[in-house]
Design a protein around this motif. Structure first.
Motif: not given
Length: 98
Positions: A54-57, A81-84
């Motif tokens: 839940k802390t990820l974009p 590759c898409q998760t910051l």
């Protein structure tokens, strides 16, 4: 910086918020498939986020479309590759190995 724990190896690294998880995984010396070089075209960098999800974009459209095409996807699924990286600790599980 926040801590990223990579399972199953148990590797822990500090990662700057906003860094793609794929980059952090590779910088940590872990091996993961990434056939499309981070363009969200293949889904080979599929991971599970075990803690800190839940802390990820939020998942963006391009990532969501690629996840929809994969087998074995769950609510924990993301594309590295898409998760910051966010600003809090995250634990992931690598699902593909080179």
């Amino acid at each position: 910086m926040a801590q990223l724990t990579i399972q199953p190896s148990g590797t822990v690294v500090d990662v700057i918020a906003g860094t793609p998880l794929l980059s952090a995984i590779l910088a940590a010396g872990e091996k993961i498939h990434h056939k499309c070089d981070g363009k969200a075209e293949c889904g080979s960098c599929h991971i599970f986020v075990l803690e800190g999800r839940k802390t990820l974009p939020r998942i963006q459209k391009i990532e969501n479309e690629q996840l929809d095409a994969l087998v074995g996807v769950s609510s924990k699924s993301r594309l590295a590759c898409q998760t910051l990286m966010g600003e809090e600790a995250v634990t992931i599980e690598l699902l593909s190995f080179v």
